[in-house]
Design a protein around this motif. Structure first.
Motif, short mmCIF file in Angstrom:
data_model
loop_
_atom_site.label_atom_id
_atom_site.label_comp_id
_atom_site.label_asym_id
_atom_site.label_seq_id
_atom_site.Cartn_x
_atom_site.Cartn_y
_atom_site.Cartn_z
N SER A 228 -3.69 -14.15 16.56
CA SER A 228 -2.58 -14.07 15.60
C SER A 228 -1.66 -12.93 15.97
CB SER A 228 -3.08 -13.79 14.18
OG SER A 228 -3.86 -14.83 13.69
N ARG A 229 -0.38 -13.13 15.81
CA ARG A 229 0.55 -12.03 16.07
C ARG A 229 0.79 -11.22 14.80
NH1 ARG A 229 -0.95 -11.02 20.39
NH2 ARG A 229 0.84 -9.80 21.03
N GLU A 230 0.11 -11.58 13.73
CA GLU A 230 0.26 -10.87 12.47
C GLU A 230 -1.12 -10.52 11.92
OE1 GLU A 230 2.19 -13.76 10.06
OE2 GLU A 230 4.13 -13.52 11.03
N THR A 231 -1.30 -9.26 11.53
CA THR A 231 -2.56 -8.83 10.93
C THR A 231 -2.25 -8.20 9.57
OG1 THR A 231 -3.33 -8.22 13.14
CG2 THR A 231 -4.63 -7.39 11.28
N LEU A 232 -2.84 -8.77 8.53
CA LEU A 232 -2.70 -8.22 7.18
C LEU A 232 -4.09 -8.06 6.59
CD1 LEU A 232 -1.19 -7.38 4.63
CD2 LEU A 232 -0.81 -9.79 4.11
N ALA A 233 -4.47 -6.81 6.32
CA ALA A 233 -5.81 -6.53 5.79
C ALA A 233 -5.66 -5.76 4.49
CB ALA A 233 -6.60 -5.69 6.78
N SER A 234 -6.56 -6.00 3.56
CA SER A 234 -6.52 -5.22 2.32
C SER A 234 -7.85 -5.27 1.62
CB SER A 234 -5.42 -5.74 1.38
OG SER A 234 -5.90 -6.87 0.68
N ASN A 235 -7.89 -4.60 0.48
CA ASN A 235 -9.10 -4.62 -0.36
C ASN A 235 -9.27 -5.98 -1.04
OD1 ASN A 235 -7.15 -4.65 -2.31
ND2 ASN A 235 -7.63 -2.66 -3.19
N GLY A 236 -8.36 -6.91 -0.76
CA GLY A 236 -8.44 -8.25 -1.38
C GLY A 236 -7.61 -8.30 -2.64
N LEU A 237 -7.65 -7.24 -3.44
CA LEU A 237 -6.96 -7.24 -4.73
C LEU A 237 -5.44 -7.19 -4.59
CD1 LEU A 237 -9.32 -4.68 -6.53
CD2 LEU A 237 -9.35 -7.18 -6.69
N ILE A 238 -4.95 -6.53 -3.53
CA ILE A 238 -3.48 -6.42 -3.37
C ILE A 238 -2.95 -7.37 -2.30
CG2 ILE A 238 -3.39 -4.03 -4.20
CD1 ILE A 238 -2.89 -3.24 -1.19
N GLN A 239 -3.84 -8.24 -1.76
CA GLN A 239 -3.43 -9.12 -0.66
C GLN A 239 -2.27 -10.04 -1.06
OE1 GLN A 239 -5.17 -8.77 2.24
NE2 GLN A 239 -4.60 -10.52 3.52
N GLU A 240 -2.43 -10.70 -2.24
CA GLU A 240 -1.40 -11.66 -2.67
C GLU A 240 -0.06 -10.96 -2.91
OE1 GLU A 240 -1.44 -14.85 -2.50
OE2 GLU A 240 -3.55 -14.84 -1.88
#
Ligand code: IPD
Ligand code: CA
Ligand code: CA
Length: 268
Positions: A228-240
């Motif tokens: 993937s040319r895009e990586t978005l990681a989070s605690n899950g709660l702020i992902q959306e």
């Protein structure tokens, strides 16, 4: 795996104290003798223990023999920091079996921090279990990003940096994507994103985040892949919320204008 990463980390620290010579792979893409020696050491150790495994390393690439096992190795993540004496860098190693990530380690030799994860067994920092943060709103989050050196002028991340700065407690740009991901895993950051990362940057950190209870996707919320040319990681709660902000930024909606430096200097 962690023993090998620790040994490579010690090698990096010896060079770090001596201030290594900088070479250039591209315009602003640095490489040092430490990157090369660290990868050579890691390859040697992996080959001695598991001679049939394939290895994809940043400096030497991949000789694909079709093995069921494939390692992803970043022998020094944060080379620009390292070369300038800024103490934020690490060794990152991950192992895939039949295309599925089974284990990963990220070792920060400057703080002696070993981040480790195994599929289905959770994530640890120096042997103790870690978990993502519980921050539920972007407005209360500390997030991180990075800018790939050789493609610095070819992606629009500066706009994302600006908008997210205005919508969060702040955006850190520390210079090691593997550590950024581990910091999401252990709750020091609530989220992280970057354009154009490579498999060796993300392979270990992504498993850390998943095993620590976080979420990984592309910028639209689609499945993350190593390619993937895009990586978005989070605690899950702020992902959306991050996905929705990114959607607005891509569409050019609701953007706060970047302050014009000419207007600023004219007012002085
Ligand atoms: C870099 C670092 C940096 C990220 C760049 C990567 P390198 O890796 O992870 O944080 O912003 O995109 O290329 O070149 O130091 O191994
Ligand atoms: Ca890297
Ligand atoms: Ca590297």
């Amino acid at each position: 795996m962690s023993e090998i990463a620790r040994e490579a980390g010690a090698l990096l620290m010896r060079h770090f104290r001596e201030r290594v010579l900088i070479e250039y792979k591209g315009d602003a893409d640095l490489v040092t003798i430490a990157d090369r020696q660290s990868e050579a050491l890691i390859r040697e150790r992996i080959q001695a223990h598991w001679p049939s495994h394939d290895i994809m390393g940043e400096e030497q690439g991949l000789a694909d023999t079709g093995s069921e096992y494939r390692w992803y190795v970043d022998p020094l993540d944060g080379t620009t920091n390292f070369a300038h004496g800024f103490p934020v860098f690490c060794v990152s190693m991950a192992l895939d079996h039949k295309g599925e990530r089974v284990a990963g380690v990220v070792y920060d030799p400057t703080r002696d921090e070993m981040f480790a994860s195994q599929k289905g067994s959770g994530a640890t920092l120096n042997g103790k279990p870690v978990h993502v943060s519980r921050t539920a709103r972007l407005a209360e989050s500390l997030v991180a990003t990075g800018f790939p050196s050789h493609k610095r002028h070819k992606n629009p991340n500066i706009f994302f940096y600006h908008q997210l700065t205005l919508r969060s407690h702040g955006v850190r740009r520390a210079g090691s994507a593997a550590l950024d991901l581990c910091y999401v895993a252990c709750g020091r950051f609530d989220g992280f994103w970057e354009f154009n990362l490579n498999p060796w940057d993300t392979a270990a950190g992504v498993l850390m985040v998943q095993e620590a209870g976080g979420r990984i996707s592309d910028f639209k919320g689609g499945n993350f892949q190593l390619s993937s040319r895009e990586t978005l990681a989070s605690n899950g709660l702020i992902q959306e919320e991050m996905i929705s902000e990114f959607g607005k930024i891509f569409a050019g909606r609701g953007l706060e204008a970047l302050p014009d430096p000419r207007e600023y200097s004219a007012k002085l």
